[in-house]
Motif scaffolding. Structure first.
Motif, PDB file in Angstrom:
ATOM      1  N   ARG A 150      -1.452  -4.946 -10.073  1.00 50.69           N
ATOM      2  CA  ARG A 150      -1.607  -6.296  -9.515  1.00 50.69           C
ATOM      3  C   ARG A 150      -0.421  -7.180  -9.898  1.00 50.69           C
ATOM      4  O   ARG A 150       0.041  -7.999  -9.101  1.00 50.69           O
ATOM      5  N   GLU A 151       0.059  -7.001 -11.128  1.00 48.56           N
ATOM      6  CA  GLU A 151       1.196  -7.795 -11.592  1.00 48.56           C
ATOM      7  C   GLU A 151       2.444  -7.473 -10.770  1.00 48.56           C
ATOM      8  O   GLU A 151       3.168  -8.377 -10.345  1.00 48.56           O
ATOM      9  N   VAL A 152       2.684  -6.195 -10.535  1.00 50.62           N
ATOM     10  CA  VAL A 152       3.847  -5.795  -9.738  1.00 50.62           C
ATOM     11  C   VAL A 152       3.735  -6.352  -8.324  1.00 50.62           C
ATOM     12  O   VAL A 152       4.695  -6.914  -7.778  1.00 50.62           O
ATOM     13  N   LEU A 153       2.567  -6.209  -7.729  1.00 48.34           N
ATOM     14  CA  LEU A 153       2.365  -6.705  -6.368  1.00 48.34           C
ATOM     15  C   LEU A 153       2.486  -8.222  -6.300  1.00 48.34           C
ATOM     16  O   LEU A 153       3.004  -8.765  -5.318  1.00 48.34           O
ATOM     17  N   SER A 154       2.024  -8.913  -7.332  1.00 44.57           N
ATOM     18  CA  SER A 154       2.068 -10.379  -7.317  1.00 44.57           C
ATOM     19  C   SER A 154       3.500 -10.894  -7.310  1.00 44.57           C
ATOM     20  O   SER A 154       3.764 -12.008  -6.843  1.00 44.57           O
ATOM     21  N   HIS A 155       4.433 -10.093  -7.822  1.00 44.60           N
ATOM     22  CA  HIS A 155       5.835 -10.502  -7.862  1.00 44.60           C
ATOM     23  C   HIS A 155       6.620 -10.006  -6.641  1.00 44.60           C
ATOM     24  O   HIS A 155       7.823 -10.255  -6.550  1.00 44.60           O
ATOM     25  N   THR A 156       5.939  -9.332  -5.721  1.00 43.70           N
ATOM     26  CA  THR A 156       6.581  -8.880  -4.492  1.00 43.70           C
ATOM     27  C   THR A 156       6.583 -10.029  -3.493  1.00 43.70           C
ATOM     28  O   THR A 156       5.542 -10.632  -3.243  1.00 43.70           O
ATOM     29  N   GLU A 157       7.740 -10.350  -2.939  1.00 45.39           N
ATOM     30  CA  GLU A 157       7.833 -11.455  -1.985  1.00 45.39           C
ATOM     31  C   GLU A 157       6.920 -11.196  -0.800  1.00 45.39           C
ATOM     32  O   GLU A 157       6.824 -10.061  -0.314  1.00 45.39           O
ATOM     33  N   ILE A 158       6.291 -12.228  -0.309  1.00 43.63           N
ATOM     34  CA  ILE A 158       5.282 -12.032   0.725  1.00 43.63           C
ATOM     35  C   ILE A 158       5.874 -11.639   2.070  1.00 43.63           C
ATOM     36  O   ILE A 158       5.339 -10.778   2.763  1.00 43.63           O
ATOM     37  N   SER A 159       6.991 -12.252   2.483  1.00 42.69           N
ATOM     38  CA  SER A 159       7.476 -12.054   3.854  1.00 42.69           C
ATOM     39  C   SER A 159       8.865 -11.442   3.962  1.00 42.69           C
ATOM     40  O   SER A 159       9.498 -11.541   5.012  1.00 42.69           O
ATOM     41  N   ALA A 160       9.370 -10.792   2.900  1.00 40.92           N
ATOM     42  CA  ALA A 160      10.637 -10.080   3.020  1.00 40.92           C
ATOM     43  C   ALA A 160      10.522  -9.048   4.143  1.00 40.92           C
ATOM     44  O   ALA A 160       9.522  -8.335   4.247  1.00 40.92           O
ATOM     45  N   GLN A 161      11.540  -8.982   5.001  1.00 41.09           N
ATOM     46  CA  GLN A 161      11.415  -8.250   6.261  1.00 41.09           C
ATOM     47  C   GLN A 161      10.964  -6.806   6.098  1.00 41.09           C
ATOM     48  O   GLN A 161      10.090  -6.335   6.821  1.00 41.09           O
ATOM     49  N   HIS A 162      11.545  -6.075   5.160  1.00 38.77           N
ATOM     50  CA  HIS A 162      11.234  -4.646   5.026  1.00 38.77           C
ATOM     51  C   HIS A 162      10.476  -4.300   3.751  1.00 38.77           C
ATOM     52  O   HIS A 162       9.921  -3.202   3.650  1.00 38.77           O
ATOM     53  N   THR A 163      10.460  -5.199   2.782  1.00 39.35           N
ATOM     54  CA  THR A 163       9.893  -4.861   1.478  1.00 39.35           C
ATOM     55  C   THR A 163       8.801  -5.824   1.009  1.00 39.35           C
ATOM     56  O   THR A 163       8.309  -5.674  -0.105  1.00 39.35           O
ATOM     57  N   GLY A 164       8.427  -6.785   1.829  1.00 39.61           N
ATOM     58  CA  GLY A 164       7.441  -7.777   1.418  1.00 39.61           C
ATOM     59  C   GLY A 164       6.012  -7.302   1.563  1.00 39.61           C
ATOM     60  O   GLY A 164       5.730  -6.228   2.107  1.00 39.61           O
ATOM     61  N   LYS A 165       5.087  -8.115   1.064  1.00 36.67           N
ATOM     62  CA  LYS A 165       3.659  -7.773   1.155  1.00 36.67           C
ATOM     63  C   LYS A 165       3.206  -7.622   2.605  1.00 36.67           C
ATOM     64  O   LYS A 165       2.411  -6.737   2.930  1.00 36.67           O
ATOM     65  N   VAL A 166       3.686  -8.517   3.472  1.00 39.84           N
ATOM     66  CA  VAL A 166       3.286  -8.456   4.880  1.00 39.84           C
ATOM     67  C   VAL A 166       3.743  -7.143   5.502  1.00 39.84           C
ATOM     68  O   VAL A 166       2.969  -6.473   6.213  1.00 39.84           O
TER      69      VAL A 166
END
Length: 247
Positions: free
Chosen positions: A78-94
């Protein structure tokens, strides 16, 4: 019937108790103060955008952790995911949620649009007094139409019937429109988390409670469809409308 009366139909826990119950459970799991999402409408537009964006970000973290980790989801994941940018084009949560098949295209477009608008509005503190109407007024005609299209993704016959009314409503009342659509996405995320937990037999909820909630959610959605049908009928019998920026 005045189209505005249908567009401004009451959207609260009295008229839609099932959907609000689902979002209540999401807020508790994050965790957040009770009725956090409802309180957003009382915020100024600058704070509203920041908090709605953060709420969707935290909710996507929960959904991804459930999908990727399941019962074995750890605080570290959860900690790793929480620090992942939400809308980065290829690597974000979206992008990750879309690739995993747990975030449909219309919700992806809404969240990315919210991220873009958030960055435009809140990147500098001197923009604290900028309203969503101010923000839209700075965009050109095509940019405003793109904004409205991303908030509510319509296609086919529904777009032909409801597209103009939806665009007018979004551009006239952008804060309410963002909140309503964001609320639906939050409820969908919580229900997807429930489905993943039930699928692997990890849900702590009694099955009768789950079924009761789903019946109420179904009734709520039918109520919303009824409001939309009223609005479409009203639009069909009304003269063409214009957004406040087209005058």
């Amino acid at each position: 019937m005045d189209p505005r009366s249908a567009a401004n139909a009451p959207f609260d826990r009295t008229t839609l108790p099932g959907l609000f119950s689902v979002v209540d459970r999401l807020e508790k799991a994050i965790p957040l103060p009770p009725h956090f999402s409802e309180s957003l409408l009382k915020e100024d537009d600058w704070s509203f955008i920041i908090k709605l964006h953060a709420l969707l970000d935290a909710s996507l973290t929960m959904l991804l952790a459930e999908k990727l980790g399941g019962a074995a989801a750890t605080p570290r994941l959860r900690e790793v995911l929480s620090h992942t940018e939400i809308s980065a084009q290829h690597t974000g949560k979206v992008a990750l949620a879309s690739a995993l098949g747990i975030l449909p295209d219309n919700e992806r477009r809404f969240i990315k649009r919210l991220s873009w608008s958030r960055n435009d509005m809140v990147h500098r503190i001197e923009h604290v007094a900028v309203t969503l109407r101010d923000y839209l007024a700075r965009l050109d005609h095509n940019q405003r139409r793109s904004f409205a299209s991303d908030i509510v993704s319509l296609s086919g016959p529904f777009k032909a019937k409801f597209g103009t009314a939806a665009t007018t409503e979004i551009l006239t009342n952008p804060k309410r429109s963002l909140w309503v659509v964001g609320f639906f996405i939050l409820s969908n995320i919580r229900l997807r988390i429930d489905a993943l937990q039930i699928e692997r037999g990890f849900s702590e909820r009694d099955i009768s409670d789950v079924l009761d909630e789903l019946r109420q959610v179904t009734a709520d959605i039918e109520q919303m469809v009824n409001w939309l049908n009223q609005l479409m009928r009203a639009v069909e019998s009304s003269p063409p409308s214009h957004t406040p920026f087209d005058a």
